[in-house]
Design a protein around this motif. Structure first.
Motif, short mmCIF file in Angstrom:
data_model
loop_
_atom_site.label_atom_id
_atom_site.label_comp_id
_atom_site.label_asym_id
_atom_site.label_seq_id
_atom_site.Cartn_x
_atom_site.Cartn_y
_atom_site.Cartn_z
N ARG A 51 9.71 -8.70 0.66
CA ARG A 51 8.35 -8.02 0.69
C ARG A 51 7.61 -8.93 -0.37
N MET A 52 6.18 -9.30 0.34
CA MET A 52 5.21 -10.13 -0.41
C MET A 52 3.78 -9.38 0.16
N TYR A 53 2.76 -9.92 -0.46
CA TYR A 53 1.67 -9.55 -0.26
C TYR A 53 1.05 -10.36 1.10
N HIS A 54 0.29 -9.69 2.01
CA HIS A 54 -0.22 -10.55 2.88
C HIS A 54 -1.69 -10.01 3.42
N GLU A 55 -2.74 -10.82 3.82
CA GLU A 55 -4.09 -10.44 3.69
C GLU A 55 -4.34 -9.16 4.74
N GLU A 56 -3.60 -9.23 5.70
CA GLU A 56 -3.82 -8.03 6.80
C GLU A 56 -3.80 -6.72 6.13
N LEU A 57 -2.76 -6.81 5.11
CA LEU A 57 -2.90 -5.28 4.40
C LEU A 57 -4.04 -4.95 4.00
N GLU A 58 -5.09 -5.64 3.46
CA GLU A 58 -6.42 -5.28 3.07
C GLU A 58 -7.03 -4.66 4.21
N SER A 59 -7.27 -5.46 5.10
CA SER A 59 -8.19 -4.77 6.25
C SER A 59 -7.37 -3.74 7.02
N LEU A 60 -6.09 -3.84 7.34
CA LEU A 60 -5.74 -2.78 8.06
C LEU A 60 -5.65 -1.44 7.20
N THR A 61 -5.71 -1.19 5.93
CA THR A 61 -5.43 -0.09 5.24
C THR A 61 -6.92 0.31 4.95
N TRP A 75 0.83 -1.14 0.07
CA TRP A 75 -0.03 0.23 -0.26
C TRP A 75 1.02 1.05 0.09
N GLU A 76 0.74 2.06 -1.05
CA GLU A 76 1.33 3.55 -0.92
C GLU A 76 0.52 4.45 -1.55
N GLU A 77 0.22 5.54 -0.85
CA GLU A 77 -0.66 6.75 -1.29
C GLU A 77 -1.93 6.51 -1.93
N GLY A 78 -2.45 5.73 -1.19
CA GLY A 78 -4.09 5.70 -1.31
C GLY A 78 -4.23 4.32 -2.21
N SER A 79 -3.54 3.62 -2.57
CA SER A 79 -3.69 2.34 -3.44
C SER A 79 -2.67 1.37 -3.33
N PHE A 80 -2.89 0.14 -3.79
CA PHE A 80 -2.01 -1.03 -3.88
C PHE A 80 -1.23 -1.06 -5.30
N LYS A 81 0.11 -1.02 -4.79
CA LYS A 81 1.09 -1.12 -5.92
C LYS A 81 1.53 -2.34 -6.10
#
Length: 394
Positions: A227-237, A197-203
């Motif tokens: 660095r990898m994607y993990h599901e908590e990023l979706e709910s935390l952001t 997540w960076e500046e308002g969207s997922f890169k």
């Protein structure tokens, strides 16, 4: 529903830890049923526990069978530590039988490596109308890392701006190649495109394309983290909208990555069925069958895990940076619950989340990610039940 009765679905490494830890709190978890498609796995876990734990066989992908099982048992709640593919069928059965629900990982369809909460968030209205609670992601990451963030937002910052979740496994099991939790899920996570997540969207970036060296505290060691994607990023952001940047990092050894590259190159990590001798098989599922069972790694694994959040933000007009983390010893975990630290760090928070619901500390109708709850009692219980945390200013 019987207030003190819980059904645990899933008899892998995490299921074993949850059963052990629930059994330690007999005043809250008065009756425990451990269920899986393969009841012999449940019986093996139950035999390790001094307290009586009943076992049962149930197909977690068969909604009618799950409904019959829950109607017969009438538990207060289900702790789902089965495969992420089975989240929705278990939620359906819980809705049909008036049973509260908890899991440690979000739903993932079998046919595509897509780690998203949207399918489960779609259940919000139905659980609320039924007066039932579904608590999502009560493991470590997701789970404890979400609660760390909520705790920091409540007590340490006026606004959180940057979050780095760092998951280091400094353990060594001595096997040429093995995964510390379900191989199918582990490899799907690692080989999926990275998103941060960076500046308002997922890169999006290619999988495992960004890495750095990380020096863990308390002499755990220095490791390469990716660095990898993990599901908590979706709910935390979603739940902390002041976040400007959020990333997830995990450690991998050169040996692990070399093996994984070969397996990818020869097609063994594929999730599309192929025809072999007249039968369809999924390469990744076949690979899972020949790799060591994660629960078998407990007596072999030496070393420690170090998982935590580096959080930056503003407090009273000044910039601030903190680190909240836990260090867990593989062999100490095995002595207590016959499991290595990866399963332990997921299973203990599942028990604590269930305890929060059982006692009414967290009990609201609807579907919730764990960071939406009051973090304080959960943070206290982490210290009480085996996952003590440390906070330092950076």
């Amino acid at each position: 529903m019987k207030k003190g009765k819980v059904i645990i679905i899933g008899a892998g490494g995490v299921g074993g830890v949850v059963a052990h830890k629930c059994a330690q709190l007999s005043d809250i978890f008065e009756e425990i049923v451990l269920a899986s498609r393969t009841e012999s796995k449940c019986k093996a876990i139950a035999s390790q526990i001094k307290r009586a734990v009943r076992t049962a066989s149930v197909d977690a992908e068969n909604v009618p069978e799950l409904i019959r099982f829950l109607e017969k048992e009438k538990p207060f709640m289900v702790i789902n530590v089965a495969l992420p593919y089975q989240d929705l069928t278990i939620m359906d059965a819980c809705l049909a039988t008036g049973t509260h629900y908890l899991d440690t990982a979000n739903y993932e369809p079998r046919e595509t490596a897509k780690f998203e909460y949207k399918w489960q968030w779609d259940y919000k209205a139905r659980f609320k109308k039924a007066g039932l609670m579904a608590l999502l992601g009560s493991g470590f990451d997701p789970g404890v890392t979400n609660v760390y963030t909520a705790y920091a937002a409540k007590h340490e910052f006026d606004e959180i701006h940057e979050l780095d979740i760092i998951d280091v496994n400094g353990g060594d099991h001595g096997q040429p190649f093995a995964t510390n939790f379900n191989p199918e899920i582990n490899i799907r996570e690692v080989t999926a495109p990275c998103r941060h997540w960076e500046e308002g969207s997922f890169k999006e970036t290619p999988p495992m394309s960004v890495s750095r060296s990380y020096d863990c505290p308390e002499s755990v060691g220095t490791y390469n983290i990716y660095r990898m994607y993990h599901e908590e990023l979706e709910s935390l952001t979603k739940n902390f909208p002041t976040l400007k940047k959020a990333q997830f990092w995990m450690s991998f050894s050169k040996n692990y990555l070399n093996h994984l590259e070969v397996l990818q190159n020869v097609g063994m990590t594929g999730i599309e069925p192929i025809l072999y001798k007249g039968k369809e098989i999924v390469p990744l599922q076949f690979l899972k069958a020949v790799l060591p069972e994660p629960s078998s790694l407990g007596p072999l694994t030496q070393g420690k895990t170090c998982i935590g959040n580096i959080i930056k933000g503003v407090h009273k007009g000044k910039e601030k940076k903190i680190y909240i983390y836990n260090i867990c010893d593989h062999q100490e975990c095995y002595k207590e619950v016959q499991s290595q630290a990866i399963s332990y760090t997921t299973g203990v928070p599942a028990m604590i989340g269930a305890k929060m619901m059982m006692t009414g500390e967290w009990m609201r109708p609807g579907v919730f990610n764990i960071e939406q709850m009051n973090p304080d009692p959960f943070m206290n219980d982490l210290n009480r039940y085996g996952l003590p945390w440390t906070k330092i200013n950076l």
